[in-house]
Every structure is written in C-alpha cells, then in structure tokens.
Design an enzyme around this catalytic site. Structure first.
Site, PDB file in Angstrom:
ATOM      1  N   LEU A  53     134.125 -49.699  22.157  1.00  0.00           N
ATOM      2  CA  LEU A  53     134.503 -49.341  23.523  1.00  0.00           C
ATOM      3  C   LEU A  53     134.023 -50.426  24.472  1.00  0.00           C
ATOM      4  O   LEU A  53     132.917 -50.930  24.335  1.00  0.00           O
ATOM      5  CB  LEU A  53     133.838 -48.010  23.881  1.00  0.00           C
ATOM      6  CG  LEU A  53     134.136 -47.416  25.245  1.00  0.00           C
ATOM      7  CD1 LEU A  53     135.537 -46.822  25.263  1.00  0.00           C
ATOM      8  CD2 LEU A  53     133.129 -46.327  25.573  1.00  0.00           C
ATOM      9  N   HIS A 121     133.081 -47.795  18.463  1.00  0.00           N
ATOM     10  CA  HIS A 121     134.413 -47.204  18.278  1.00  0.00           C
ATOM     11  C   HIS A 121     135.229 -48.005  17.258  1.00  0.00           C
ATOM     12  O   HIS A 121     136.247 -47.542  16.747  1.00  0.00           O
ATOM     13  CB  HIS A 121     135.135 -47.158  19.636  1.00  0.00           C
ATOM     14  CG  HIS A 121     136.298 -46.223  19.675  1.00  0.00           C
ATOM     15  ND1 HIS A 121     137.065 -46.038  20.797  1.00  0.00           N
ATOM     16  CD2 HIS A 121     136.844 -45.420  18.725  1.00  0.00           C
ATOM     17  CE1 HIS A 121     138.026 -45.165  20.543  1.00  0.00           C
ATOM     18  NE2 HIS A 121     137.921 -44.774  19.291  1.00  0.00           N
ATOM     19  N   ASP A 240     116.385 -57.973  28.996  1.00  0.00           N
ATOM     20  CA  ASP A 240     117.802 -57.625  28.841  1.00  0.00           C
ATOM     21  C   ASP A 240     118.154 -56.499  29.815  1.00  0.00           C
ATOM     22  O   ASP A 240     117.735 -55.356  29.628  1.00  0.00           O
ATOM     23  CB  ASP A 240     118.083 -57.188  27.397  1.00  0.00           C
ATOM     24  CG  ASP A 240     119.577 -57.052  27.121  1.00  0.00           C
ATOM     25  OD1 ASP A 240     120.333 -56.830  28.098  1.00  0.00           O
ATOM     26  OD2 ASP A 240     119.968 -57.176  25.951  1.00  0.00           O
ATOM     27  N   ASP A 282     122.180 -54.493  20.885  1.00  0.00           N
ATOM     28  CA  ASP A 282     121.482 -55.376  19.934  1.00  0.00           C
ATOM     29  C   ASP A 282     122.283 -55.514  18.635  1.00  0.00           C
ATOM     30  O   ASP A 282     122.246 -56.548  17.962  1.00  0.00           O
ATOM     31  CB  ASP A 282     120.096 -54.811  19.567  1.00  0.00           C
ATOM     32  CG  ASP A 282     119.125 -54.782  20.738  1.00  0.00           C
ATOM     33  OD1 ASP A 282     119.358 -55.484  21.738  1.00  0.00           O
ATOM     34  OD2 ASP A 282     118.123 -54.039  20.634  1.00  0.00           O
ATOM     35  N   ASP A 297     116.967 -59.597  12.443  1.00  0.00           N
ATOM     36  CA  ASP A 297     117.940 -60.437  13.138  1.00  0.00           C
ATOM     37  C   ASP A 297     119.321 -59.794  12.970  1.00  0.00           C
ATOM     38  O   ASP A 297     119.818 -59.666  11.853  1.00  0.00           O
ATOM     39  CB  ASP A 297     117.919 -61.838  12.514  1.00  0.00           C
ATOM     40  CG  ASP A 297     119.016 -62.735  13.059  1.00  0.00           C
ATOM     41  OD1 ASP A 297     119.737 -62.317  13.994  1.00  0.00           O
ATOM     42  OD2 ASP A 297     119.158 -63.856  12.536  1.00  0.00           O
TER      43      ASP A 297
END
Ligand code: CA
Length: 314
Positions: A53, A121, A240, A282, A297
């Site tokens: 989405l 999605h 972030d 992430d 990672d």
C-alpha cells in the site's frame, strides 16, 4: 615440485582461513563479495518484487521502494523484475495488474516462471496471481504481509479516509511516473481489513495457517512454495521520522506488530521469522536505510531468501 605446490597451496589456504577466522568483524560487504563469487542469489527463475500500500517502484526516478534490494539481488546473479501496481486498490485489481505485467515480462524474456516476493499488501497481491495462474509462479514470499488483515484497516473501514487517500495515493503514483493507475482507497481498506482478508483467504487458502497465528500453513501447495518473514518492532531509529507515524498506528493494534500489521497476520507457508526487530518500513530498508542498530540487515534477508530459493531449485 608437486610437493612444493601442495605446500604452498596449503599455506595460502591456511592464511585465508586464518584471516577469515580472525577478521573481527568480517565486514558484511566482504562477505557479500565472497558469496557473490558463488552466485549466491542466482535463482533459477526471476524474482518479482511487489510493493505494498502506498508503494511505488521509484519516486521521481530516485528513491526505490525496496531500498537497495534489487542491486543486492542482481549482484549475486538474480534476475529482478519490479512491476508497478496501484498504490491503493483492491487485492484483485492489483493482482490483475501484476499478472499482466508478469505475462509481458515473460514474453519479453522467455522466463517460464517467477518467484514473487511481496511486501505488505504485495503479499496477498502475489497470492492472487499464484491462485489464478499457478503455472506461472514458482514461489510466493511474504514480507510483513497483510495475510490475515490488520486492525488499522478495520478502524479505517468507515470510508472517512477515502477522498484523502485517493488524492494521496494518486500523488504517489504520479511521482513514480504512473499517473494512470486507478486508486480506490475504500477498496484497499476493505481488502486489508480482517473481514476482507478472511474472505480472500477462503478463496485463496494456499499457505495460510488453519488458525490465526498458526505455523502450519502449507509450505507447498499446487506446485508453489510459500514463505514468510517480518518484524514486531515499532520505534527502531530515532532519526527516522516515519517511526512517529508508525508509533501512532501501532496504538490501534493490541498484539505484537510492526506499526501497521500484527506479526501473527504475517505468517504464510514456511515462517522464517516474524520477530525481526523491524518495523513495517524497515522491512523494505526505509527510510533510506534507517533501521535499528543490531537488527538484522533487511537487505541481507532478501539475499538469504534468494539463496533459499536457489537451493530449493526455484
Ligand atoms: Ca526505518
């Protein structure tokens, strides 16, 4: 002479082994380089990366949705295809868009099947294609997939977000160079709701656990392998700004989640883990690689999955 060569070979091998053993830490890039020498991600079938989405292939031709993933996969030998489907629409509409692009891709390259990796999605979108054209799909991998709905969509199902959503997602598709893709936020919310997801799962049950949060989804069904991974962390990096938004939506969900999707909803087929210390963004290495320190990672997980597919002959 032969003895000398053997001795020299043994010395070189020993030095290499020692340098690997004592290099602390062995840098990820060096390990990646070494793995690539063995074509670590060279799957038999091409890999298709399907966004979720509000997703996009690239914004303004600069920011890629799967940040750093296509390069990491191709450098190890994989062929990667990145389709563009509506940022916001029903699973079925997005699925038909995806199918058409996979067919075009196959016609152009001669590929016989594809491995689909879908985020958010993108997972049910991939499952739709696997359901209607199983002959084209070797595997479906779900990353933070909305496979059993999310309370965030349930809370938005009253339609109040519709106008705002259509405008926002239309802007996303415009910025990604795809202004003609139809947006229908109500349809997207309905697909991602718990009720809509359960109805979808009855029609497309492959890989879905028999009960919520079960680990018993079929690992293989109708000739297709199913895998899943995801995270259950929300606030992972103070730099972030998207963490703030995810922190708000996370309050709607009263079980472990990644800010938008319950970890239990992510389970499909072979559950690799839904407990990575990753939030929903992430999982695609956003924003711009800002993830938790000491977390896995995110890009390496895609490389490992490609290697898993390769070892399975897919
Ligand atoms: Ca992040």
């Amino acid at each position: 002479m032969r003895l000398f060569n053997k001795t020299r070979l043994a010395l070189v091998a020993g030095a290499l082994t020692a340098s690997v053993a004592f290099a602390q830490p062995v840098s990820a890039s060096w390990l990646e380089w070494l793995q690539n020498q063995f074509r670590y991600t060279q799957t038999n079938h091409p890999i298709v990366l399907v966004h979720g989405l509000s997703g996009f292939d690239e914004l303004f031709g600069l920011i890629e949705y799967f940040n750093g993933v296509p390069e990491a996969l191709t450098s190890g030998g994989a062929k990667v295809f990145i389709p563009q489907v509506s940022a916001s629409n029903s699973t079925e509409v997005r699925g038909e868009q995806l199918l058409a692009q996979i067919e075009d891709y196959m016609a152009a390259t001669g590929a016989r099947k594809v491995n689909i990796i879908g985020h958010s999605h993108g997972s049910p979108t991939a499952r739709y294609v696997a359901g209607v054209r199983p002959d084209l799909v070797a595997s479906v991998s779900s990353v933070g997939g909305v496979n059993w709905g999310t309370p965030v969509a349930d809370s938005a199902a009253d339609g109040q977000l519709d106008n705002l959503g259509d405008w926002f997602f239309g802007l996303v598709d415009f910025a990604s160079g795809n202004p003609n893709l139809p947006q229908d936020t109500n349809a997207a919310v309905a697909s991602l709701s718990t009720e809509g997801s359960i109805a979808f799962n009855q029609e497309f049950p492959d890989g879905i656990p028999s009960r919520y949060c079960g680990n018993n989804g079929a690992r293989q069904a109708n000739g297709i392998r199913y895998y899943s991974w995801g995270g259950n962390a929300v606030l992972t990096n103070v730099f972030d700004p998207s963490d703030l938004l995810l922190g708000l939506t996370a309050t709607i969900i009263d079980e472990p989640n990644d800010g938008l999707v319950p970890a239990c909803s992510m389970k499909l087929g072979e559950v690799i883990s839904v407990e990575y210390r990753h939030n929903h963004l992430d999982q695609v290495n956003q924003v711009l690689g800002l993830v938790a320190r000491n977390a896995a990672d995110p890009v390496a997980l895609y490389r490992q999955q490609a290697n898993r597919l390769k070892r399975a002959g897919l």
